[in-house]
Write an enzyme that holds these catalytic residues in place. Structure first.
Site, PDB file in Angstrom:
ATOM      1  N   HIS A  28       0.942  -1.171  -0.060  1.00 50.28           N
ATOM      2  CA  HIS A  28      -0.164   0.039  -0.039  1.00 50.28           C
ATOM      3  C   HIS A  28       0.820   1.302   0.034  1.00 50.28           C
ATOM      4  O   HIS A  28       0.695   2.052   0.688  1.00 50.28           O
ATOM      5  CB  HIS A  28      -1.035  -0.016   1.235  1.00 50.28           C
ATOM      6  N   HIS A  82      -4.432  -8.771  14.673  1.00 47.71           N
ATOM      7  CA  HIS A  82      -4.710  -7.540  14.158  1.00 47.71           C
ATOM      8  C   HIS A  82      -5.670  -7.869  12.754  1.00 47.71           C
ATOM      9  O   HIS A  82      -5.198  -8.878  12.106  1.00 47.71           O
ATOM     10  CB  HIS A  82      -3.114  -7.124  13.511  1.00 47.71           C
ATOM     11  N   GLU A  84      -5.801  -6.206  10.009  1.00 48.97           N
ATOM     12  CA  GLU A  84      -5.704  -5.836   8.329  1.00 48.97           C
ATOM     13  C   GLU A  84      -5.385  -7.110   7.637  1.00 48.97           C
ATOM     14  O   GLU A  84      -4.977  -8.025   8.068  1.00 48.97           O
ATOM     15  CB  GLU A  84      -4.461  -5.243   8.635  1.00 48.97           C
ATOM     16  N   ASP A  86      -3.686  -8.421   5.382  1.00 45.64           N
ATOM     17  CA  ASP A  86      -2.372  -9.141   5.023  1.00 45.64           C
ATOM     18  C   ASP A  86      -2.355 -10.355   6.319  1.00 45.64           C
ATOM     19  O   ASP A  86      -1.502 -11.335   6.246  1.00 45.64           O
ATOM     20  CB  ASP A  86      -1.279  -8.549   5.087  1.00 45.64           C
ATOM     21  N   HIS A 148      -0.840  -0.616  14.881  1.00 39.93           N
ATOM     22  CA  HIS A 148      -0.903   0.609  14.100  1.00 39.93           C
ATOM     23  C   HIS A 148      -2.596   0.720  13.736  1.00 39.93           C
ATOM     24  O   HIS A 148      -2.746   1.802  12.932  1.00 39.93           O
ATOM     25  CB  HIS A 148       0.005   0.806  12.839  1.00 39.93           C
ATOM     26  N   ASP A 167       2.346  -6.369  13.868  1.00 29.58           N
ATOM     27  CA  ASP A 167       3.046  -5.763  12.891  1.00 29.58           C
ATOM     28  C   ASP A 167       4.351  -5.302  13.850  1.00 29.58           C
ATOM     29  O   ASP A 167       5.444  -4.723  13.024  1.00 29.58           O
ATOM     30  CB  ASP A 167       2.266  -4.542  12.370  1.00 29.58           C
ATOM     31  N   TYR A 195      10.469  -0.052   7.926  1.00 31.48           N
ATOM     32  CA  TYR A 195       9.153  -0.304   8.459  1.00 31.48           C
ATOM     33  C   TYR A 195       8.439   0.776   9.302  1.00 31.48           C
ATOM     34  O   TYR A 195       7.243   1.111   9.238  1.00 31.48           O
ATOM     35  CB  TYR A 195       9.227  -1.861   8.718  1.00 31.48           C
ATOM     36  N   HIS A 228       5.614 -10.176  10.301  1.00 26.75           N
ATOM     37  CA  HIS A 228       6.074  -9.903   9.048  1.00 26.75           C
ATOM     38  C   HIS A 228       7.691  -9.940   9.604  1.00 26.75           C
ATOM     39  O   HIS A 228       8.447  -9.347  10.458  1.00 26.75           O
ATOM     40  CB  HIS A 228       6.123  -8.419   8.521  1.00 26.75           C
TER      41      HIS A 228
HETATM   42 FE1  FEO Z   1      -0.967  -3.812   9.497  1.00 23.58          FE
HETATM   43 FE2  FEO Z   1       0.751  -6.482   8.494  1.00 23.58          FE
HETATM   44  O1  FEO Z   1      -0.875  -5.389   8.531  1.00 23.58           O
END
Ligand code: FEO
Length: 402
Positions: A28, A82, A84, A86, A148, A167, A195, A228
């Protein structure tokens, strides 16, 4: 027969069951030139528990890794740290296959998941500090609101001392090694800081508070397992110290000069400014937006004390790549910067004033009202640019001391 997609054991009772996304290059708007991983973890406790899932397109690989340890329908609980996508894109299908007894998320996580997906399962909200039993061990949950997303939380596994940090403490880095200590320090620093700058910078104050909160909890952390990139064992205090430093955004005598150019006039101005900055004692990072990505400029700002931006005027506006950069950086809310704007123009020359407005909105202390140069900068204009470089270097010295 061996499993094609095996799980990887990271502690006596926990397996990494995530995926490596080798080909990702854009996350993104952030250039992820080394790809990424979406980490998910399988806890083999009496209540078998899956921590997070992966991007929807990688669902089968997640299932294959789980299946190398245990049939997926043996999973009792799923925790979503989380929402999101991903980390949750595969969740609806995984729920259908696994049919877990419970799916846990923070209170905001339950709302967010319900607003993202039509799930076949009721979700269970957990509060900050709440514990659940996995039979022979337990999990504790700690909200990390706005780190976040509003729903974000950490999960701590007592038995193996693992902090699942979603994250936080992660990075976009696809590697075959699973542990941070197996990867070159320079790569870890580069990708870890990138990051932080591009994902967590707007919430720096919250990062500082979170580090204090985690310290006070006095958890017996042995491993930090983010969603990640590599997993931190042995030397995980290093990433905590780096987060503390990055969150502080303490300026150094480094100046980032970012510019867009049409016919090399603004480029020439940028180069003259860089010479003045250098002669004034600043460390300069000159970044042409035709070559450098917005997310790399953001990363360079992490320890900078000055931001100078250059753009020609095109149709009464800032050049598109500079407009892109300024709006991107404005959202990241960098702190403790001084700076200035500059640019060439033909007949109207609005870009410098427009960039000044954006710098002021970003609370960048303007060292000059900016420099405009008509068509091609002549000797006097370049001298003015050089002087601006000297002036910013002087302000940086006052700003940072030393
Ligand atoms: Fe905030 Fe890796 O998603």
């Amino acid at each position: 027969m061996t499993d094609t997609f095996p799980a990887f054991k990271i502690s006596p009772n926990v397996y990494w069951v995530g995926v490596i996304d080798w080909s990702l290059r854009d996350f993104h708007g952030y250039s992820a030139l080394r790809g990424t991983t979406y980490n998910a973890y399988l806890i083999m406790a009496e209540k078998i528990t899956l921590i997070d899932t992966v991007k929807a397109s990688f669902k089968d690989e997640l299932l294959a890794r789980i299946n190398s340890v245990v049939p997926p329908d043996k999973i009792d609980y799923i925790v979503s740290d989380h929402s999101e996508m991903d980390h949750t894109g595969a969740l609806p299908e995984i729920i259908k296959i696994v049919r877990p007894d419970k799916v846990f998320a923070s209170t905001n996580g339950v709302k967010a998941l319900s607003e993202h997906f039509q799930l076949d399962q009721e979700l269970t909200a957990v509060k900050d500090g709440e514990r659940i039993s996995l039979g022979n061990t337990d999990l504790a949950f700690y909200e990390t609101k706005m780190l976040h997303w509003p729903d974000s939380m950490f999960t701590f596994l007592n038995q193996d001392g693992i902090l699942f940090s979603q994250d936080a403490f992660g990075m976009h880095l696809a590697t075959s090694q699973r542990f941070a200590d197996q990867i070159a320090e320079s790569i870890m620093l580069e990708e870890g800081s990138k990051y932080f700058a591009n994902i967590l910078l707007p919430y720096s104050n919250l990062v500082t508070n979170l580090l204090e909160k985690v310290g006070k909890l006095d958890l017996n952390i042995q491993i930090i397992a983010p969603d990640h990139g590599p997993i931190w064992r042995k030397n995980f205090t290093h990433i905590l110290e780096l987060y503390s430093r990055w969150a502080e955004q303490k300026p150094t005598r480094k100046a980032v000069v970012a510019y867009a150019t049409m016919w090399e006039s603004t480029a020439l101005m940028a180069r003259a400014i860089a010479e003045g900055l250098t002669d004034g004692g600043a460390i300069v990072k000159l970044m042409a937006l035709s070559a450098d990505h917005r997310s790399d400029v953001a990363t360079e700002l992490l320890d900078a004390g000055a931001l100078l931006v250059g753009s020609p005027t095109i149709n009464g506006n800032i050049f598109p790549t500079m407009a892109d950069l300024l709006y991107y950086i404005k959202g990241l809310k960098p702190k403790n910067l001084c700076g200035a704007a500059f640019g060439s123009y033909g007949w109207s020359g609005e870009a410098v004033a427009q960039m000044n407005s954006l710098l002021q909105e970003m609370k960048v202390e303007l060292v000059s009202e900016g420099i405009k140069s008509r068509y091609v900068p002549i000797k006097e204009a370049l001298e003015e640019c050089y002087s601006l470089g000297l002036k910013v270097a002087k302000r940086l010295k006052e700003f940072c001391g030393g």
